[in-house]
Design an enzyme around this catalytic site. Structure first.
Site, mmCIF file in Angstrom:
data_model
loop_
_atom_site.group_PDB
_atom_site.id
_atom_site.type_symbol
_atom_site.label_atom_id
_atom_site.label_comp_id
_atom_site.label_asym_id
_atom_site.label_seq_id
_atom_site.Cartn_x
_atom_site.Cartn_y
_atom_site.Cartn_z
ATOM 1 N N HIS A 129 21.546 15.507 -14.489
ATOM 2 C CA HIS A 129 20.198 15.538 -13.907
ATOM 3 C C HIS A 129 19.693 14.093 -13.824
ATOM 4 O O HIS A 129 20.097 13.248 -14.633
ATOM 5 C CB HIS A 129 19.319 16.361 -14.857
ATOM 6 C CG HIS A 129 17.922 16.593 -14.408
ATOM 7 N ND1 HIS A 129 16.919 15.668 -14.565
ATOM 8 C CD2 HIS A 129 17.346 17.663 -13.819
ATOM 9 C CE1 HIS A 129 15.785 16.173 -14.100
ATOM 10 N NE2 HIS A 129 16.014 17.378 -13.635
ATOM 11 N N ASP A 206 22.115 16.035 -23.442
ATOM 12 C CA ASP A 206 20.940 16.577 -22.767
ATOM 13 C C ASP A 206 21.025 18.095 -22.885
ATOM 14 O O ASP A 206 21.844 18.731 -22.218
ATOM 15 C CB ASP A 206 20.972 16.111 -21.300
ATOM 16 C CG ASP A 206 19.951 16.820 -20.430
ATOM 17 O OD1 ASP A 206 19.343 17.805 -20.877
ATOM 18 O OD2 ASP A 206 19.777 16.381 -19.274
ATOM 19 N N GLN A 209 19.295 22.502 -20.525
ATOM 20 C CA GLN A 209 19.777 23.799 -20.035
ATOM 21 C C GLN A 209 20.714 24.468 -21.043
ATOM 22 O O GLN A 209 21.135 25.603 -20.814
ATOM 23 C CB GLN A 209 20.508 23.632 -18.686
ATOM 24 C CG GLN A 209 19.686 22.997 -17.585
ATOM 25 C CD GLN A 209 18.507 23.870 -17.131
ATOM 26 O OE1 GLN A 209 18.413 25.064 -17.426
ATOM 27 N NE2 GLN A 209 17.582 23.266 -16.395
ATOM 28 N N LYS A 232 11.396 24.972 -21.027
ATOM 29 C CA LYS A 232 12.574 25.720 -20.569
ATOM 30 C C LYS A 232 13.055 26.673 -21.658
ATOM 31 O O LYS A 232 14.038 27.385 -21.501
ATOM 32 C CB LYS A 232 13.705 24.753 -20.208
ATOM 33 C CG LYS A 232 13.373 23.847 -19.031
ATOM 34 C CD LYS A 232 14.584 23.065 -18.614
ATOM 35 C CE LYS A 232 14.260 21.843 -17.800
ATOM 36 N NZ LYS A 232 13.740 22.115 -16.469
ATOM 37 N N CYS A 370 17.045 17.708 -8.535
ATOM 38 C CA CYS A 370 17.040 16.462 -9.316
ATOM 39 C C CYS A 370 18.467 16.084 -9.728
ATOM 40 O O CYS A 370 18.711 15.631 -10.860
ATOM 41 C CB CYS A 370 16.136 16.555 -10.542
ATOM 42 S SG CYS A 370 14.432 16.916 -10.126
#
Ligand code: C6P
Length: 412
Positions: A129, A206, A209, A232, A370
């Site tokens: 991302h 990261d 997700q 999220k 993104c």
């Protein structure tokens, strides 16, 4: 496993915990399939934040009065629950921040900036991302370092040999996503960490997700930093967390200066507070932290393993049904995926797909997500994306497929 967790996953009962899922859009039942962008919030999260504002609101870490003590206790208790959720060794390793983006910037400035020189390298992957590209690129521009990129296969998996090849004596940090917001691919973090650590390179993950779909155990993953966003993870916007190993966080400089992050200040010099306060300058998002902890409690109540198992089944069903739609091209068919399906449909522009689906009550995201370098990798300017959470159902997958039929009718 609690008795509730041993029971079959009752999605209708779970849905009733989320007030917004009962609403209609454009006179149709809402089918919310934009969970990778942000998730909906259960009643318990909304109530926890309301309760805080109705009963305990005060600033933290600075008042002797009762409300301040209660607010401080609630905020620090929240930190403890987040630490447990990711299996941190101690709660001081959890730094509250605005979300994943701020966490990447914190590590780029606080950890990498003083350690990176001209000619050094930061290794990312082609599926990152922008939040896990741009801060590193800015760092490279400021220092003369180079951003190197591990390739992605046509199926959307990370090319492991390509990754290993790019670990060089000049690599100072690996920054990799746990799961791709476009392809759904779950990266083999443990394996990547082992490869990087053999070369003495720390790994930033990261988890934007990953955390909402997979049980996160930072010790088992073997990474050095792990970041995620509350919004999220069924919690409010404006809150997230960075986990880091104590020794790395301790060696890092603060990212922002201000109140609450100091031990003592004179006009000549400042000494900084202990972990994690030295990274939390100013009044933090207290209600957000409390909401995030309530979300984590909610997820623990359902059980992350049950959530993952339910979502896996839904992903298999949704993949089969989408692949049966005439003219549909799926991006991301790696073996290990979270429930994210990005696609193109004939020559229809993704924005037109999104608009027609919206008229049918189906909310998806369209655009570059993104992740423009990944769009370039697959030779498209944009994609349509349906992203699922544990409150989505097979009925909703059917609604998506039937709405795609409308798209084909209208756009030919
Ligand atoms: N992806 C999406 O629709 P923030 O904005 O800081 O909460 O999260 C940034 C971010 C970082 N990494 C990954 C893998 C992400 O998916 C995101 C956010 C959303 O895909 C909004 S662009």
């Amino acid at each position: 496993m609690s008795q509730a967790q041993a029971a079959p996953f009752d999605v209708d009962s779970v849905r009733s915990d989320f007030p917004i899922l009962g609403r209609a859009v454009r006179d149709r039942a809402l089918v919310y399939l934009d969970n990778a962008a942000t998730t909906q919030k259960p009643r318990s999260v909304i109530d926890a934040m309301d309760r805080y504002y109705e009963e305990e609101n005060a600033n933290i870490h600075r008042g002797v009065h009762l409300l301040s003590q209660q607010a401080t206790f609630a905020y620090e208790r929240a930190r403890g629950r987040i630490a447990k959720f990711v299996n941190a060794v101690e709660s001081a390793e959890i730094v509250f921040c605005r979300g994943t983006t701020e966490a990447v910037n914190l590590v780029a400035h606080g950890y990498a900036r003083p350690r990176v020189q001209a000619g050094d390298e930061i290794l990312v992957t082609h599926m990152e991302h922008h939040s896990n590209i741009v801060p590193w690129q800015m760092l490279c521009q400021a220092t003369g370092a180079k951003l190197t990129v591990a390739p992605v296969t046509d199926a959307g998996a990370l090319d492991l040999a390509g990754f290993a090849d790019r670990l060089s004596p000049r690599t100072r940090l690996v920054a990799v996503t746990h799961a791709s917001n476009v392809l759904g691919t779950i990266n083999p973090i443990r394996q990547l960490c082992d490869l990087a650590h053999e070369c003495g390179i720390p790994v930033f993950v990261d988890g934007a997700q990953g955390a909402p779909h997979l049980g996160v155990d930072v010790q088992a993953l073997g990474c050095d930093f792990y970041a995620f966003s509350g919004h999220k993870l069924f919690a409010p916007t404006g809150i997230g967390a960075l986990w880091g190993r104590r020794e790395l966080l301790e060696a890092m400089s603060p990212y922002e200066g201000g109140g609450s992050m100091i031990q003592s200040v004179t006009f000549e010099a400042t000494t900084f507070a202990e972990l994690p306060n030295k990274f939390e300058a100013g009044t933090p998002n207290i209600a957000g932290a409390i909401g995030l902890a309530a979300a984590v409690d909610y997820l623990n109540g359902l059980g992350m393993e049950r959530i993952a198992a339910y979502e896996d089944e839904l992903l298999v069903y949704a993949t089969e049904r989408l692949l049966a739609v005439d003219g549909l091209r799926l991006f991301g068919t790696a073996a290990d995926k979270v429930a994210v399906l990005s696609f193109a449909l004939d020559a229809a522009h993704p924005h037109d797909i999104g608009t027609i689906l919206d008229i049918e009550g189906v909310a998806i995201r369209t655009g570059h997500h993104c992740a423009q370098p990944l769009m370039q990798r697959f030779g498209v300017p944009a994609m349509a994306r349906a992203s699922f959470a544990f409150y989505n159902t097979r009925r909703e997958v059917d609604a998506l497929v039937s709405a795609l039929g409308k798209v084909r009718e209208i756009l030919g």
